[in-house]
Motif scaffolding. Structure first.
Motif, short mmCIF file in Angstrom:
data_model
loop_
_atom_site.label_atom_id
_atom_site.label_comp_id
_atom_site.label_asym_id
_atom_site.label_seq_id
_atom_site.Cartn_x
_atom_site.Cartn_y
_atom_site.Cartn_z
N ALA A 148 0.84 -1.19 0.00
CA ALA A 148 0.00 0.00 0.00
C ALA A 148 0.88 1.25 0.00
O ALA A 148 1.93 1.28 0.65
CB ALA A 148 -0.91 0.00 1.22
N PHE A 149 0.43 2.25 -0.73
CA PHE A 149 1.13 3.53 -0.79
C PHE A 149 0.10 4.62 -0.59
O PHE A 149 -0.89 4.70 -1.32
CB PHE A 149 1.83 3.71 -2.14
CG PHE A 149 2.68 4.94 -2.23
CD1 PHE A 149 4.01 4.89 -1.86
CD2 PHE A 149 2.14 6.14 -2.66
CE1 PHE A 149 4.80 6.03 -1.93
CE2 PHE A 149 2.92 7.29 -2.73
CZ PHE A 149 4.26 7.22 -2.36
N ALA A 150 0.29 5.46 0.42
CA ALA A 150 -0.62 6.57 0.70
C ALA A 150 -0.04 7.85 0.10
O ALA A 150 1.15 8.11 0.21
CB ALA A 150 -0.81 6.73 2.20
N ASP A 197 5.34 12.45 -5.40
CA ASP A 197 5.12 11.05 -5.05
C ASP A 197 5.21 10.13 -6.25
O ASP A 197 5.38 8.92 -6.10
CB ASP A 197 3.74 10.87 -4.41
CG ASP A 197 3.68 11.39 -2.98
OD1 ASP A 197 4.75 11.60 -2.38
OD2 ASP A 197 2.56 11.58 -2.47
N ILE A 198 5.09 10.66 -7.45
CA ILE A 198 5.06 9.82 -8.65
C ILE A 198 6.34 9.01 -8.80
O ILE A 198 6.31 7.81 -9.07
CB ILE A 198 4.76 10.66 -9.91
CG1 ILE A 198 3.33 11.21 -9.82
CG2 ILE A 198 4.95 9.84 -11.18
CD1 ILE A 198 2.96 12.18 -10.90
N GLU A 199 7.48 9.64 -8.58
CA GLU A 199 8.75 8.90 -8.68
C GLU A 199 8.81 7.78 -7.64
O GLU A 199 9.26 6.67 -7.93
CB GLU A 199 9.92 9.87 -8.48
CG GLU A 199 11.27 9.22 -8.69
CD GLU A 199 12.42 10.21 -8.57
OE1 GLU A 199 13.54 9.72 -8.35
OE2 GLU A 199 12.20 11.42 -8.70
N SER A 257 9.10 3.53 -7.98
CA SER A 257 10.03 2.67 -7.24
C SER A 257 9.28 1.55 -6.52
O SER A 257 9.70 0.39 -6.54
CB SER A 257 10.82 3.49 -6.21
OG SER A 257 11.65 4.41 -6.85
N VAL A 258 8.18 1.91 -5.88
CA VAL A 258 7.39 0.91 -5.16
C VAL A 258 6.78 -0.09 -6.16
O VAL A 258 6.69 -1.28 -5.87
CB VAL A 258 6.30 1.59 -4.30
CG1 VAL A 258 5.39 0.56 -3.66
CG2 VAL A 258 6.94 2.46 -3.23
N ALA A 259 6.40 0.39 -7.34
CA ALA A 259 5.86 -0.50 -8.37
C ALA A 259 6.91 -1.54 -8.80
O ALA A 259 6.57 -2.70 -9.04
CB ALA A 259 5.38 0.30 -9.57
N ASN A 308 5.60 -9.91 -7.48
CA ASN A 308 4.32 -10.20 -8.13
C ASN A 308 3.18 -9.83 -7.18
O ASN A 308 2.21 -10.58 -7.02
CB ASN A 308 4.23 -11.67 -8.56
CG ASN A 308 3.11 -11.89 -9.56
OD1 ASN A 308 2.77 -11.00 -10.31
ND2 ASN A 308 2.54 -13.08 -9.54
N ALA A 309 3.31 -8.69 -6.54
CA ALA A 309 2.35 -8.22 -5.54
C ALA A 309 1.45 -7.14 -6.13
O ALA A 309 1.81 -6.46 -7.09
CB ALA A 309 3.09 -7.67 -4.33
N GLU A 310 0.30 -6.99 -5.53
CA GLU A 310 -0.64 -5.95 -5.91
C GLU A 310 -0.22 -4.63 -5.26
O GLU A 310 0.16 -4.60 -4.09
CB GLU A 310 -2.03 -6.34 -5.42
CG GLU A 310 -3.13 -5.39 -5.77
CD GLU A 310 -4.48 -5.87 -5.27
OE1 GLU A 310 -5.46 -5.20 -5.60
OE2 GLU A 310 -4.57 -6.89 -4.56
N LEU A 311 -0.26 -3.54 -6.00
CA LEU A 311 0.07 -2.22 -5.48
C LEU A 311 -1.21 -1.43 -5.29
O LEU A 311 -1.96 -1.22 -6.25
CB LEU A 311 1.02 -1.47 -6.42
CG LEU A 311 1.38 -0.04 -6.03
CD1 LEU A 311 2.00 0.02 -4.64
CD2 LEU A 311 2.31 0.57 -7.06
N LEU A 312 -1.48 -1.04 -4.06
CA LEU A 312 -2.68 -0.26 -3.74
C LEU A 312 -2.25 1.17 -3.48
O LEU A 312 -1.34 1.42 -2.69
CB LEU A 312 -3.36 -0.82 -2.49
CG LEU A 312 -3.66 -2.33 -2.51
CD1 LEU A 312 -4.10 -2.80 -1.14
CD2 LEU A 312 -4.72 -2.61 -3.54
#
Length: 74
Positions: free
Chosen positions: A25-27, A34-36, A40-42, A49-53
């Motif tokens: 999760a990313f708030a 935050d886009i950069e 990185s988190v993506a 192979n995880a879902e990014l929320l």
């Protein structure tokens, strides 16, 4: 360590047991800086192979009704 680091830090207690990462999760307050970090988190999510929320957080008293446009632009 987290407060002094000039880069993202993930601290894991030594007694922690490994569980596969399935969601990250990313708030964000929709700040363009935050886009950069999201990119990185993506990359990290892709590795596991995880879902990014991505969650938009805001203070209700500052909402103007234009949030949908902000989200689309973000």
């Amino acid at each position: 360590m987290i407060g002094d680091a000039a880069f993202p830090v993930l601290l894991i207690p030594s007694q922690a047991k490994y569980h596969p990462v399935t969601k990250i999760a990313f708030a964000t307050d929709l700040n363009s800086s935050d886009i950069e970090m999201i990119h990185s988190v993506a990359s990290l999510a892709r590795y596991f192979n995880a879902e990014l929320l991505i969650a938009h957080v805001t203070d209700e008293k500052y909402e103007t009704g234009d949030e949908k446009q902000q989200v689309e632009a973000f």
